[in-house]
Motif scaffolding. Structure first.
Motif, PDB file in Angstrom:
ATOM      1  N   GLY A 106     -15.106  -3.883  -0.602  1.00  0.00           N
ATOM      2  CA  GLY A 106     -14.116  -5.063  -0.283  1.00  0.00           C
ATOM      3  C   GLY A 106     -12.894  -4.538  -0.604  1.00  0.00           C
ATOM      4  O   GLY A 106     -12.509  -3.460  -0.541  1.00  0.00           O
ATOM      5  N   ILE A 107     -12.036  -5.382  -1.226  1.00  0.00           N
ATOM      6  CA  ILE A 107     -10.766  -5.152  -1.190  1.00  0.00           C
ATOM      7  C   ILE A 107     -10.381  -4.110  -2.351  1.00  0.00           C
ATOM      8  O   ILE A 107      -9.330  -3.290  -2.306  1.00  0.00           O
ATOM      9  N   ILE A 108     -11.095  -3.724  -3.336  1.00  0.00           N
ATOM     10  CA  ILE A 108     -10.925  -2.736  -4.248  1.00  0.00           C
ATOM     11  C   ILE A 108     -11.015  -1.510  -3.602  1.00  0.00           C
ATOM     12  O   ILE A 108     -10.165  -0.650  -3.805  1.00  0.00           O
ATOM     13  N   PHE A 109     -11.876  -1.246  -2.654  1.00  0.00           N
ATOM     14  CA  PHE A 109     -11.801  -0.116  -1.707  1.00  0.00           C
ATOM     15  C   PHE A 109     -10.484  -0.108  -0.901  1.00  0.00           C
ATOM     16  O   PHE A 109      -9.869   1.092  -0.699  1.00  0.00           O
ATOM     17  N   GLY A 110     -10.047  -1.270  -0.398  1.00  0.00           N
ATOM     18  CA  GLY A 110      -8.888  -1.278   0.288  1.00  0.00           C
ATOM     19  C   GLY A 110      -7.770  -0.737  -0.662  1.00  0.00           C
ATOM     20  O   GLY A 110      -6.943   0.338  -0.122  1.00  0.00           O
ATOM     21  N   LEU A 111      -7.723  -1.049  -1.854  1.00  0.00           N
ATOM     22  CA  LEU A 111      -6.593  -0.328  -2.896  1.00  0.00           C
ATOM     23  C   LEU A 111      -6.760   1.149  -2.662  1.00  0.00           C
ATOM     24  O   LEU A 111      -6.163   1.993  -2.717  1.00  0.00           O
ATOM     25  N   CYS A 112      -8.242   1.564  -2.894  1.00  0.00           N
ATOM     26  CA  CYS A 112      -8.485   2.929  -3.023  1.00  0.00           C
ATOM     27  C   CYS A 112      -7.987   3.892  -1.794  1.00  0.00           C
ATOM     28  O   CYS A 112      -7.311   4.814  -1.892  1.00  0.00           O
ATOM     29  N   MET A 113      -8.243   3.141  -0.649  1.00  0.00           N
ATOM     30  CA  MET A 113      -7.997   3.880   0.624  1.00  0.00           C
ATOM     31  C   MET A 113      -6.458   3.930   0.719  1.00  0.00           C
ATOM     32  O   MET A 113      -6.009   4.931   1.260  1.00  0.00           O
ATOM     33  N   SER A 114      -5.645   3.061   0.150  1.00  0.00           N
ATOM     34  CA  SER A 114      -4.172   2.765   0.343  1.00  0.00           C
ATOM     35  C   SER A 114      -3.436   3.703  -0.583  1.00  0.00           C
ATOM     36  O   SER A 114      -2.375   4.270  -0.312  1.00  0.00           O
ATOM     37  N   TYR A 115      -4.401   4.256  -1.565  1.00  0.00           N
ATOM     38  CA  TYR A 115      -3.787   4.923  -2.784  1.00  0.00           C
ATOM     39  C   TYR A 115      -3.009   6.195  -2.012  1.00  0.00           C
ATOM     40  O   TYR A 115      -2.114   6.601  -2.606  1.00  0.00           O
ATOM     41  N   SER A 116      -4.073   7.061  -1.418  1.00  0.00           N
ATOM     42  CA  SER A 116      -3.401   8.393  -0.967  1.00  0.00           C
ATOM     43  C   SER A 116      -2.283   8.056   0.128  1.00  0.00           C
ATOM     44  O   SER A 116      -1.462   8.917   0.053  1.00  0.00           O
ATOM     45  N   TYR A 117      -2.290   6.944   0.836  1.00  0.00           N
ATOM     46  CA  TYR A 117      -1.207   6.723   1.795  1.00  0.00           C
ATOM     47  C   TYR A 117      -0.053   6.373   1.003  1.00  0.00           C
ATOM     48  O   TYR A 117       1.255   6.795   1.248  1.00  0.00           O
ATOM     49  N   ILE A 118      -0.144   5.652  -0.272  1.00  0.00           N
ATOM     50  CA  ILE A 118       1.260   5.534  -1.351  1.00  0.00           C
ATOM     51  C   ILE A 118       1.672   6.805  -1.545  1.00  0.00           C
ATOM     52  O   ILE A 118       3.093   7.001  -1.528  1.00  0.00           O
ATOM     53  N   LYS A 119       0.881   7.474  -1.987  1.00  0.00           N
ATOM     54  CA  LYS A 119       1.430   9.015  -2.424  1.00  0.00           C
ATOM     55  C   LYS A 119       2.201   9.657  -1.354  1.00  0.00           C
ATOM     56  O   LYS A 119       3.164  10.016  -1.550  1.00  0.00           O
ATOM     57  N   LEU A 120       1.418   9.763  -0.175  1.00  0.00           N
ATOM     58  CA  LEU A 120       1.938  10.152   1.066  1.00  0.00           C
ATOM     59  C   LEU A 120       3.476   9.541   1.269  1.00  0.00           C
ATOM     60  O   LEU A 120       4.337  10.262   1.491  1.00  0.00           O
ATOM     61  N   TYR A 121       3.581   8.199   1.066  1.00  0.00           N
ATOM     62  CA  TYR A 121       4.870   7.485   1.456  1.00  0.00           C
ATOM     63  C   TYR A 121       5.939   8.039   0.390  1.00  0.00           C
ATOM     64  O   TYR A 121       6.851   8.427   0.814  1.00  0.00           O
ATOM     65  N   ILE A 122       5.641   7.916  -0.910  1.00  0.00           N
ATOM     66  CA  ILE A 122       6.510   8.383  -1.996  1.00  0.00           C
ATOM     67  C   ILE A 122       7.012   9.931  -1.727  1.00  0.00           C
ATOM     68  O   ILE A 122       8.164  10.131  -1.543  1.00  0.00           O
ATOM     69  N   LEU A 123       5.921  10.673  -1.419  1.00  0.00           N
ATOM     70  CA  LEU A 123       6.329  12.143  -1.434  1.00  0.00           C
ATOM     71  C   LEU A 123       7.231  12.314  -0.337  1.00  0.00           C
ATOM     72  O   LEU A 123       7.761  13.456   0.003  1.00  0.00           O
ATOM     73  N   SER A 124       6.818  11.723   0.839  1.00  0.00           N
ATOM     74  CA  SER A 124       7.604  12.108   2.040  1.00  0.00           C
ATOM     75  C   SER A 124       8.882  11.595   1.967  1.00  0.00           C
ATOM     76  O   SER A 124       9.971  12.239   2.504  1.00  0.00           O
ATOM     77  N   LEU A 125       9.316  10.199   1.277  1.00  0.00           N
ATOM     78  CA  LEU A 125      10.741  10.033   0.972  1.00  0.00           C
ATOM     79  C   LEU A 125      11.135  10.891   0.064  1.00  0.00           C
ATOM     80  O   LEU A 125      12.399  11.229   0.500  1.00  0.00           O
TER      81      LEU A 125
END
Lengths: 156, 388, 174, 159, 337
Positions: E237-256
């Motif tokens: 469910g939605i907790i997995f959604g959080l987990c999945m977006s976790y690495s994308y957030i890091k990618l987002y921040i590190l790319s910026l």
């Protein structure tokens, strides 16, 4: 680990190959509900039955490896009916029929919601397989092989 | 040794990297210390069912377990049956059998390569292999009328003649494939990550390979030049020129390379087959004359041959026959015991995957958990065919 | 004391859930949910038998089931479709049932190929189980193996069914 | 190149009295009938001759004679001459007590083949490293399925 | 009575605007939706197929991820009986949160930022390194062997990427003589972009970014064919959604961050972006997106390494290279002075 030059070259080659495919027109996909491949005449799809040609010889029922074809008593005759739940589309029944009362159709893309509607008794069997339903009339295409793109789809 | 030191990991059957089986793995840290494949998840009792079926009905039956490589296993069964029946297929049928067997070998190898790709994480090579496999499936479909379950070979011949324009299509497919294989090399075979993952992983030494009795490309990658097509040539193979691909290393990478090179060899064979194919009937005379003349005339025009009614009641002599065939994944052995009735008394088929199963148990220990999919994929193991 | 608190908390949680489900089952939200689910059918990586080869072909480039938002995914916990790809042997049937139970609601089952529907050529085997006996099957695909087009069709049929009947069946909570 | 008959004679000479009957059948089969107690020794000698792997292990049930026939199909990878031939090593066992010494020590390649035969035909291989259920579910409690008295259902051609 | 003007002023109050709108929550959500779609689409193109399509055909199925998120939202949340319930639920939320907080320290332009600090670069990096610790907790809480192995692998990976990442950042800090992101960008606008000054540091930073965010070929902690979904195997469910977006957030921040450090941040500002102080952020975002696209493109080229190979790359490759980058920076600084 200082990468050797050959390793760097191989990395680059892999990345460049990947990039190449982004920009080349190469999609192989048959967009199914919009495009339907016209299978060749001899494709072993679902089977159509001609009741008037049948001589009730039971060969089809006896050769069926999956016991999908059964003989039903219709009036005085025994006529074949098919159970698509079991049919494995080997086409033996069509090939052994001495009177060509069974014939391949090229329909093979059906799915059902229930089990019951997959059993066809002789009368339904002689009407042929149900036509697949499409929301929009699909584009009929034939598959051509191509040197540069592998498969090419052409409108008929 | 204390129990605490080991961790037991059960992989499968619902696992992206297990296929239709389960691995019982004992881990010492990240190192595998014991590996036991637990199969039987696709055991459908082909051998028992075969005893209740007529000889001709077994043709589709044997195909089902080894779905990725149906033509070769079918061919093996037909060869054994023909030995019992004492009939032979005419030369044109022999060539057509070879043609289908090689086309099937190509798409079977592509299947294996693709699965191996996805096992170590390269989704692209999976998709590419499955895309290019479609080209060969399309060709085979043209010839036989089915996508992968061909049921094409019948006792005494084949069911359908070569369709018009097949040669041209085949040459186009080969030209396309040869170009594509270069890209395969760049993105997968030579990819530094792939070589890092596969070289020196899962080594099976020559002696071990012989001792464990593994078959097919896995055996040839360990340095044994054993190919049934050369040892005991069947069908049209005696008249065709091709090489056995052998490599010495015996690691996962060399197994991939052997398969990769065999695709090229198969294309070479296919080319020769369509050049050399003789004309003539495609079913043995003795069956041909049993087909009603009206149907025979029609069949000569369309190339779709009918079966004679006698096929329901094929009664081979009393006795037994064994046949071996080099399928995509290795040697298939069919053993039929007949008691003269229309059903076989005992039907035994040993598939290459079942014989390669033993390799898991003896290759995996000593490797890391991450190597399981890499080795598993390189063995090109197809669980349904092992379980039958 | 502590027990009564946790119990009341639990019943309060149940109450909240029931209200939540009530709200979700109302029209606009339900439609949005069904739309989302129907375009996000993720089958678990669970190949039961040889039809898996054709299932893979259906997600491979030529038939590309991902066009429908159909993405074979790793763990049963994150998936909502279980594809019975071919024969269910007795051993596999247990696993199939387990996979189905592991999946979160709403979940769907598609039986692919003759074997799980009625046994196909293996109908008289001693080691097979029919899919409808152990799982609530939504769509049946006949064929041995079915063509990848038929797999695509089954996905479309399932999408239609979800849009018509509603995606969720929160049975045990009602 | 060795013809089938030459090879047959060679095997007869090598095995001597251990095998009570050696047959050859075209194009590639040599059948050796062995008494169960001699099996291990015959296998050892064959392995020594260069037959280095087992292709098939088959158990066939003959309910009228109350026997189970066990067949090892053996061939070679290393020796090209021998590779062209398959040897069928046949033993007849009593159905009431189908026990035989395992050949895994001689031919490790027989491990899973024997285990499968144990599973489906019910032959007990003594000294086998792991004689457990392989293909059947572990809670299988009926008679071995490949026995003739294990009946599966059949249907007629009428609906 | 709050007037419209006040509301607008409240929205554009930097700490709120940056966390909620851009580059915070809303922009992040849009970028993730777009990025996951693009990842599938790029892979599909390389793999000769279409990828997500029918959900919105005219735009190539761009809202595919929205449908997936909706499904997650309405899916049942299963908590395994043997799991540690509290940490099972809290750890993903906290890891998501800690991955997200560093966004606050990212400035949009030299005049528009949530807070000005001499150490903003360090704040970002320090907060980013907290998040993986919760992945370890996830692995422990799930009570699943695959989760456990996956989180251990994540732990190993921290060893591999953290030191080289910090060293490469340090190399740049020496060059610019500051740890303030705004100053770093300003310095680059006077000189040249960092990627030209110290390409080695840029390379190390990029590779470490991919390691940190589990991009191919370093997608090791979630290696599908080996350990199912790694730490997140049990999540629904939605907790997995959080987990999945976790690495994308890091990618987002590190790319910026990569854009700030090596690609000149919001410079050069050309006409339409000079209108107000928020607009330059778009330039940074575009630069960051390019980095992100490189990251997601690699999925269609590479398989994955083994964890020991990654460690070797981290220590024998990246660590050595980052030292070289440091030396390069020193020598450049000495040369200029």
């Amino acid at each position: 680990m200082i990468p050797k030059p050959s390793t760097i070259k191989r990395h680059l080659e892999a990345i460049i190959t990947g990039l190449k495919y982004i920009f080349v027109k190469n999609r192989l996909t048959l967009r199914y509900p919009e495009m339907v491949q016209l299978l060749s005449e001899n494709y072993r799809g679902m089977i159509k039955y001609y009741m008037d040609r049948c001589i009730s010889c039971t060969l089809c029922a006896r050769i069926c490896p999956a016991d999908a074809i059964k003989m039903y008593t219709v009036g005085e005759n025994k006529l074949p009916g098919i159970n698509y739940m079991r049919c494995i589309f080997c086409g033996f029944c069509v090939d052994i029929c001495p009177k060509e009362a069974l014939e391949f159709t090229n329909i093979h893309d059906l799915a059902y919601y229930t089990r019951e509607e997959q059993i066809q008794k002789p009368i339904e069997f002689s009407k042929g397989p149900p036509k697949p339903i499409f929301k929009k009339e699909p584009m009929k295409i034939v598959v051509k092989l191509d040197k540069s793109r592998g498969l090419k789809y052409e409108r008929t | 040794m204390s129990e605490d030191k080991f961790m037991q990991v059960l992989i499968g059957p619902q696992h992206p990297g297990s296929g239709h089986m389960r691995f019982i793995v004992k881990m010492d840290g990240d190192i595998i210390s014991e590996f036991e494949p637990d199969i039987g998840y696709v055991h459908r009792a082909v051998e028992k069912i075969a005893e209740s079926k007529r000889y001709i009905q077994i043709v589709p039956l044997v195909e089902r377990p080894i779905l990725a490589d149906t033509a070769n296993i079918n061919l093996g069964y037909i060869l054994a049956l023909e030995r019992l029946l004492g009939i032979d297929a005419p030369p044109r049928a022999q060539y057509l059998r070879t043609l289908l067997a090689e086309i099937n070998r190509i798409h079977s190898h592509l299947y294996g390569l693709g699965i191996h790709g996805i096992m170590i994480g390269s989704s692209t090579i999976f998709m590419w292999c499955f895309a290019d496999r479609e080209i060969w499936i399309e060709l085979a479909q043209e010839l036989t009328g089915a996508r992968i379950t061909y049921s094409y070979m019948i006792p005494g011949g084949v069911r359908r003649d070569l369709p018009n324009g097949f040669n041209e299509k085949l040459s186009k497919a080969i030209a396309y494939m040869e170009e594509r294989l270069k890209d395969y090399e760049k993105i997968f075979i030579n990819n530094p990550v792939v070589t890092a993952r596969l070289i020196d992983v899962g080594i099976i030494k020559k002696d071990d390979a012989i001792k464990l009795g593994i078959v097919g490309p896995n055996l040839r990658a360990s340095g044994v030049a054993y190919d049934v097509r050369k040892i005991e040539p069947y069908c049209a193979y005696p008249e065709i020129d091709f090489d056995i691909i052998v490599r010495k290393e015996g690691d996962a990478y060399s197994r991939v390379l052997v398969r990769f090179e065999e695709i090229k060899q198969s294309m070479k064979i296919v080319k020769q087959v369509v050049e050399k194919i003789p004309s003539g009937p495609i079913i043995n005379e003795s069956y041909l004359k049993l087909i009603p003349p009206k149907l025979r005339e029609k069949a000569e025009q369309t190339g779709i041959w009918k079966m004679p009614a006698i096929f329901i009641n094929l009664k081979p002599r009393k006795g037994e026959a064994i046949s071996r065939v080099e399928a995509g994944r290795g040697e298939v052995t069919h053993y039929i015991v007949s008691d003269g009735s229309p059903n076989p008394y005992r039907f035994r088929v040993v598939t290459p995957s079942f014989r390669n199963l033993i390799a898991f148990k003896y290759t995996m220990p000593g490797h890391r958990l991450a190597d399981i999919p890499a080795i598993y994929g390189s063995l090109d193991y197809f669980p349904p065919s092992a379980d039958r | 004391m502590v027990f009564s608190i946790t119990r009341s908390l639990k019943s309060f949680g149940k109450f909240l859930r029931r209200i939540l489900i009530r709200i979700i089952e109302k029209r606009p939200i339900r439609d949005i949910r069904d739309w989302g689910i129907s375009y996000s059918l993720w089958p678990a990586h669970f190949t039961t038998a040889c039809c898996g080869a054709e299932f893979a072909a259906a997600s491979a480039p030529r038939f590309d089931a991902e066009r429908f938002g159909f993405l074979p995914f790793t763990s049963a916990r994150q998936c909502n479709v279980v594809f019975i790809e071919g024969t269910l042997s007795r051993k596999m049937a247990k696993a199939a049932r387990m996979v189905f139970e592991q999946m979160p609601e709403p979940k769907f089952v598609i039986a692919m190929g003759a074997c799980p529907i009625d046994g196909g050529i293996f109908w008289n085997s001693y080691n097979i189980v029919l899919a409808h006996n152990i799982l609530p099957v939504d769509v049946y695909i006949p064929g041995c193996p079915p063509r990848p087009e038929a797999v695509a069709r089954s996905i479309m049929m399932l999408q239609d069914k979800i849009k018509k009947m509603g995606g969720a069946k929160y049975d045990e909570l009602k | 190149m060795m013809s089938l008959n030459e090879l047959k004679e060679m095997i007869e000479k090598e095995l001597g009295a251990l095998a009570f009957k050696v047959d050859s059948e075209a194009p590639n089969l040599i059948i050796i009938n062995v008494e169960a107690p001699n099996l291990f020794e015959v296998a050892f000698k064959l392995n020594h001759m260069g037959f280095d792997h087992v292709k098939v292990v088959t158990g066939t049930d003959y309910p009228i004679e109350k026997k189970i026939e066990l067949v090892y199909h053996v061939s070679s990878y290393t020796n090209i001459d021998l590779a062209k031939v398959i040897i069928a090593l046949k033993i007849r066992l009593d159905k009431s007590n189908p026990k035989v010494k395992s050949l895994v020590k001689i031919w490790p390649s027989a491990e899973y083949l024997e285990r499968e035969t144990y599973d489906l035909v019910g032959i007990i291989f003594e000294d086998h490293p792991k004689l457990e259920r392989l293909l059947l579910p572990s809670d299988w409690d009926q008679i071995p399925p490949l026995w003739k008295d294990f009946k599966i259902k059949t249907e007629g051609i009428d609906a | 009575m709050i007037s419209l003007d006040q509301i607008i002023r409240l929205i554009f109050f930097p700490p709120i605007f940056i966390t909620i709108v851009f580059p915070g929550l809303i922009a992040l959500l849009i970028v993730i939706v777009f990025l996951i779609w693009l990842e599938r689409k790029i892979a599909a193109k390389v793999q000769l197929r279409y990828g997500p399509l029918y959900i919105l055909k005219p735009l190539g199925g761009v809202i595919q991820t929205v449908a997936d998120l909706l499904r997650y939202l309405f899916a049942e949340v299963i908590i395994p009986r043997r799991a540690d319930k509290f940490s099972f639920i809290m750890a993903p939320i906290l890891s998501f949160g800690f991955a997200f907080i560093p966004i606050v320290a990212l400035p949009i332009s030299s005049k528009y930022f949530a807070f000005k600090s001499d150490l903003s670069l360090l704040v970002v990096l320090a907060l980013l390194t907290i998040a993986p610790i919760f992945i370890l907790i996830i692995g422990w809480a799930s009570d699943n062997k695959f989760s456990f192995i996956g989180s251990l692998r994540e732990g190993y990976m921290i060893m591999a990427y953290e030191v080289p990442l910090f060293l490469s950042v340090l190399a740049m800090a020496i060059l610019y003589n500051t740890l303030d992101i705004i100053e770093i960008v300003e310095t680059q606008s006077k000189w040249v972009w960092g990627i030209l000054l110290n390409p080695i540091a840029a390379f190390v930073f990029l590779i470490c970014t991919f390691m940190m965010t589990a991009r191919f070929p370093f997608e090791i902690s979630e290696a599908e064919q080996e350990i199912v979904m790694g730490p997140f195997t049990e999540y629904t469910g939605i907790i997995f959604g959080l987990c999945m977006s976790y690495s994308y957030i890091k990618l987002y921040i590190l790319s910026l961050l990569f854009a700030y450090l090596f690609l000149g941040g919001w410079y050069p500002i050309v006409w339409p972006f000079t209108l107000n102080p928020i607009m330059p952020g778009i330039i940074t975002l575009i630069k960051g997106l390019i980095v992100m696209i490189i990251g997601i493109f690699l999925r269609s080229v590479y398989p994955r390494f083994r964890v020991d190979q990654t460690l070797r790359i981290g220590w024998e490759g990246m660590f050595v290279l980052s030292i070289v980058a440091l030396i390069l920076s020193f020598s450049l600084v000495i040369l200029v002075k």
